[in-house]
Design an enzyme around this catalytic site. Structure first.
Site, PDB file in Angstrom:
ATOM      1  CB  SER A 102      -3.671   9.465  -1.335  1.00 55.97           C
ATOM      2  OG  SER A 102      -2.744  10.307  -1.980  1.00 55.97           O
ATOM      3  CG  ASP A 241       1.082  11.848  -1.018  1.00 55.57           C
ATOM      4  OD1 ASP A 241       2.058  11.200  -1.444  1.00 55.57           O
ATOM      5  OD2 ASP A 241      -0.056  11.742  -1.512  1.00 55.57           O
ATOM      6  CG  ASP A 243      -0.235   7.395  -1.939  1.00 54.70           C
ATOM      7  OD1 ASP A 243      -0.013   8.623  -1.879  1.00 54.70           O
ATOM      8  OD2 ASP A 243      -0.877   6.876  -2.873  1.00 54.70           O
ATOM      9  CG  ASP A 245       0.253   9.524  -5.161  1.00 48.09           C
ATOM     10  OD1 ASP A 245       0.295  10.310  -4.187  1.00 48.09           O
ATOM     11  OD2 ASP A 245      -0.814   9.068  -5.625  1.00 48.09           O
TER      12      ASP A 245
END
Length: 447
Positions: A102, A241, A243, A245
């Site tokens: 992430s 960010d 990834d 999400d």
């Protein structure tokens, strides 16, 4: 039963340190494959990843493990986490796997799973996977070994889905935006979404090299985006960010608009359209100003534990359609099954078009309370229970704040950190009290 490997957002850690190693990922793919083959119909799993250099290594290891368990894999390549959730559901896969840490630096990585409904796995299945991790690894009979293929149109499918979450015919012609993809998995997706909707798009963080993900870019560090919005006289900036999400935005004045404020903007818009009833879900870390603003709309505000999976659990429990975190995880449950930065940004832009107001104007309905968050990094994860010094200082801080503020001490679910949060009406007092409490935490665990 307590889980050994799975945390609040899958399994995460430093690459090369157990369990973020190739041999563990091989065994994890096998264990998950055994569980999925036993518990769910079909034998097909999607694998997506962000842009970390280690993702290729772990993709191969997971693929081999799934194959040994007799499960076919379909490789998506670099793909946002919410895209994997969406594609798992629409391609009728048994499960989806995301290789990502992430918002963390490149030297961390992790794994998270989605079920066939595009939702994160329940605790029971994670525990069952851990049970298989403790068993000897075997390989299915040779004719049943899983096959691996690559899906070449995954990005295009997800781009069309994102565009479908706003009204047909709506476009952003005349709007100038800057999109920061954090050198992460949205780099080949997000710019196309907004440009295909006729916005004029400038980009940051779209040149991943395997090592620069989240490095002074994206939702965790929007300063470069803020400066670019001002320099280019843009209407707003969008920061995702690594990834994809999380969402943080910047208004035309260069002011950062966090997840709490964005959640309010979307809630206010949905409420005005008659689409939002019941409750909105935040977390223990959500700003008190958000709670008050939601209540002024005549809606209930509920606080879940920190982590988007807990936000979603509470949303499902109470039938809520909207929830999120100040960090930028925003879940529009009538459109997505997990936090989705691109989809959330589209909802905000749609309200700008509908209302004719700027992002700066839309956020004015919520007054943020000064809030200071201090991360105290420790050598290892610890428990705060029964630490006299910390509890004593915490009680003193709470007494000084009285009824006009909040204090929260929380271990991170993904890193060896203690998060110290103090919120109140006076910014100077909040800063002093948060630093005092963080100092007490650091002293308590320095010995």
């Amino acid at each position: 039963m307590k889980k050994e490997y799975f945390g609040t957002d899958g399994i995460r850690g430093r690459v090369g340190d157990y369990p973020i190693t190739p041999d563990f990922m091989l065994k994890l793919g096998w264990a998950a494959g055994c569980v999925f083959a036993r518990e769910m119909p079909g034998r097909r799993v999607l694998i997506g990843k962000d842009t970390r250099i280690s993702g290729y290594m772990f993709e191969s290891a997971l693929e081999a493990g799934f194959s040994a368990a007799g499960v076919d894999t379909q490789l998506l390549g670099p793909m946002p986490t919410p895209a994997v959730a969406y594609l798992t559901r629409t391609l009728r896969a048994q499960a989806g796997v995301v290789i990502s840490a992430s918002h963390n630096p490149y030297y961390d990585n992790g794994i998270k799973f989605f079920g066939p409904d595009g939702m994160k796995l329940p605790d029971e299945l994670e525990l069952l996977i851990e049970d298989y991790l403790g068993r000897p690894m075997t390989t299915v009979e040779c004719s049943h070994i899983g096959k691996a293929t690559r899906i070449v149109d995954a990005a295009g499918r997800y781009i069309e889905f994102c565009k479908s979450t706003i009204p047909l015919g709506m476009h952003f012609s005349g709007m100038k935006i800057v999109v920061d993809c954090a050198h992460g998995s949205t780099y080949h997706v997000a710019p196309d979404v907004f440009s295909e909707l006729r916005a004029t798009v400038s980009t940051l963080g779209v040149a991943p090299d395997g090592l620069n993900i989240n490095d002074r870019v994206g939702a965790t560090d929007p300063e470069n985006l803020r400066q670019t919005v001002l320099e280019e006289n843009a209407d707003l900036g969008i920061a995702l960010d690594g990834d994809g999400d999380r969402l943080i935005m910047v208004d035309h004045r260069g002011e950062v608009v966090d997840g709490d404020e964005l959640l309010f903007v979307i809630a206010n818009a949905r409420h005005a359209e008659g689409e939002l009833k019941g409750s909105v879900v935040g977390t223990l870390m959500s700003n008190l100003g958000l709670e008050q603003a939601i209540r002024r709309l005549g809606l209930e505000f509920r606080r879940a534990a920190v982590g988007d999976r807990y936000v979603m659990e509470m949303m499902l429990e109470h039938g809520s359609m909207l929830g999120g975190e100040g960090s930028g995880h925003i879940i529009c449950r009538d459109r997505t099954t997990t936090g989705d930065g691109i989809v959330s940004a589209l909802q905000v832009l749609a309200e700008i078009v509908r209302s004719g107001k700027t992002l700066h104007e839309l956020k004015q309905g919520m007054r943020k309370y000064p809030q200071r968050l201090v991360n105290v990094r420790l050598a290892e994860r610890v428990s705060l229970a029964s630490v006299p010094l910390v509890q004593k200082v915490k009680a003193e801080v709470e007494a000084e704040l009285g009824d006009s503020g909040r204090v929260l001490l929380r271990p991170s679910g993904t890193e060896p950190l203690i998060r110290v949060m103090v919120e109140g009406a006076d910014e100077g007092q909040v800063r002093e009290l948060a630093d005092r409490l963080a100092g007490a935490v650091a002293r308590a665990f320095s010995a």
